[in-house]
Design a protein around this motif. Structure first.
Motif, PDB file in Angstrom:
ATOM      1  N   THR A  33       0.841  -1.197   0.000  1.00 44.42           N
ATOM      2  CA  THR A  33       0.000   0.000   0.000  1.00 44.42           C
ATOM      3  C   THR A  33       0.877   1.247   0.000  1.00 44.42           C
ATOM      4  O   THR A  33       2.042   1.197   0.425  1.00 44.42           O
ATOM      5  CB  THR A  33      -0.944  -0.006   1.236  1.00 44.42           C
ATOM      6  OG1 THR A  33      -1.698   1.206   1.248  1.00 44.42           O
ATOM      7  CG2 THR A  33      -0.179  -0.128   2.529  1.00 44.42           C
ATOM      8  N   VAL A  34       0.342   2.335  -0.507  1.00 46.57           N
ATOM      9  CA  VAL A  34       1.077   3.609  -0.517  1.00 46.57           C
ATOM     10  C   VAL A  34       0.126   4.742  -0.146  1.00 46.57           C
ATOM     11  O   VAL A  34      -1.050   4.726  -0.526  1.00 46.57           O
ATOM     12  CB  VAL A  34       1.744   3.847  -1.896  1.00 46.57           C
ATOM     13  CG1 VAL A  34       0.732   3.770  -3.026  1.00 46.57           C
ATOM     14  CG2 VAL A  34       2.490   5.170  -1.942  1.00 46.57           C
ATOM     15  N   ASP A  35       0.607   5.660   0.663  1.00 48.05           N
ATOM     16  CA  ASP A  35      -0.199   6.801   1.109  1.00 48.05           C
ATOM     17  C   ASP A  35       0.715   7.979   1.399  1.00 48.05           C
ATOM     18  O   ASP A  35       1.682   7.837   2.141  1.00 48.05           O
ATOM     19  CB  ASP A  35      -0.953   6.439   2.408  1.00 48.05           C
ATOM     20  CG  ASP A  35      -2.437   6.271   2.180  1.00 48.05           C
ATOM     21  OD1 ASP A  35      -3.064   7.242   1.736  1.00 48.05           O
ATOM     22  OD2 ASP A  35      -2.950   5.173   2.455  1.00 48.05           O
ATOM     23  N   ASP A  58      -3.534   0.737   6.444  1.00 50.07           N
ATOM     24  CA  ASP A  58      -4.163  -0.158   5.467  1.00 50.07           C
ATOM     25  C   ASP A  58      -3.667  -1.607   5.605  1.00 50.07           C
ATOM     26  O   ASP A  58      -4.401  -2.547   5.308  1.00 50.07           O
ATOM     27  CB  ASP A  58      -3.926   0.349   4.044  1.00 50.07           C
ATOM     28  CG  ASP A  58      -4.879   1.491   3.671  1.00 50.07           C
ATOM     29  OD1 ASP A  58      -6.040   1.459   4.122  1.00 50.07           O
ATOM     30  OD2 ASP A  58      -4.460   2.398   2.943  1.00 50.07           O
TER      31      ASP A  58
END
Ligand code: CO
Ligand code: CO
Ligand code: CO
Length: 316
Positions: A33-35, A58
């Protein structure tokens, strides 16, 4: 658009979930995941912590354990002192240490607007992945953190919020969903997500849309951050709350007895919000007590999965 497929991609883009999951062997899968986002608080050290707690969330929401991370940095090097970036990264590193996550690398670019976040890799057993599906009629819904961060942050910009409330909301956003994720592993949890930009009802909508069941929410049970109701009443509603409502109102029935400010809060976009856990009804009370005993004092049972109306949320 058509995306490349692979039979080992267990959770991909075909239906939006918290993170992607790729099976490596029968016993192990990686969660990716990336944020990253622009500062949500003035203090760079706390912003770093919040960005990391948010990015790791996440992985927790999928029932996994985050292991490695890569920094993502956009920085206006000609307009801002480099010490600001150092404080942000330090906050991020300290939060990663708390989570037992190692920083494996990263990338930075020059940008007019400061942004920080992570790309995260976590691990999970392929049979124990928690998605936004597989809810069962009778299940109870538990929320682990109170909501209202979007409204509070809007009121902060208006200069109205006390230092005390700012501090407690900052800590709330910086708190990891790790403990909640570890605790829920011991219970018959059928689905999980985390509450972020789409707000509580937006993320609930993702669970119920096109399904063979409905969700019933009891608005008076929803934990709300102190001060949020007052600021909502004064009109400090972020634009995202209206967008969230417009996007999902077709599948949400809110009783007219629910106060308009509460309705706005239910669609308020959250930063680093809590986990929304869907658990077998027989274990729900027990899980809630465990969460509360482990420091999540605001955790609450907010609703349940019902046979009808199919594919809709009813809020009383
Ligand atoms: Co999520
Ligand atoms: Co995300
Ligand atoms: Co999930």
């Amino acid at each position: 658009m058509e995306f490349p497929t692979d039979s080992n991609l267990i959770v991909g883009l075909d239906r939006a979930d918290d993170a992607g999951v790729y099976k490596i062997t029968d016993d192990i899968a990686i969660i990716q995941t990336v944020d990253f986002f622009t500062p949500i608080v003035d203090d760079p050290y706390w912003f770093g912590q919040i960005a990391v707690a948010n990015a790791l969330s996440d992985v927790y929401a999928m029932g996994g354990v985050p292991k490695t991370a890569m920094n993502i940095v956009c920085f206006p090097i000609n307009q801002m002192d480099i010490s600001v970036l150092q404080r942000i990264i330090q906050g991020g590193i300290d939060k990663m240490k708390e989570a037992d996550v190692v920083l494996a690398g990263g990338h930075s670019v020059e940008d007019n607007e400061l942004k920080y976040g992570l790309a995260v890799t976590g691990f999970i057993h392929p049979d124990h992945i928690l998605t936004k599906r597989h809810l069962k009629v009778g299940d109870r819904l538990i929320l682990t953190k109170p909501i209202g961060t979007g409204i509070i942050n809007t009121a902060v910009k208006g200069g109205l919020v006390s230092v005390e409330i700012i501090e407690s909301v900052t800590k709330l956003m910086a708190s990891l969903n790790r403990k909640a994720a570890e605790i829920m592993k011991n219970y018959p949890v059928h689905a999980c997500t985390d509450i972020t930009g789409f707000g509580l009802l937006g993320h609930l909508s993702e669970m119920v849309v096109d399904s063979e069941f409905g969700i019933r929410i009891q608005s008076n049970m929803i934990p709300i951050i102190r001060g949020t109701l007052d600021y909502a009443g004064m009109g400090f509603i972020p634009a995202g709350a209206y967008r969230n409502r417009e996007f999902r109102e077709k599948i949400v029935d809110i009783s007219s007895s629910v106060d308009r400010s509460i309705q706005d809060i239910l669609f308020d976009p959250q930063t680093s919000g809590g986990l929304l856990i869907c658990v077998d009804s027989k274990s729900a009370d027990d899980l809630l007590i465990r969460l509360k005993n482990k420091g999540m004092d605001a955790a609450a049972m907010i609703g349940k999965v019902v046979p009808k109306p199919k594919g809709r949320i009813v809020v009383n």
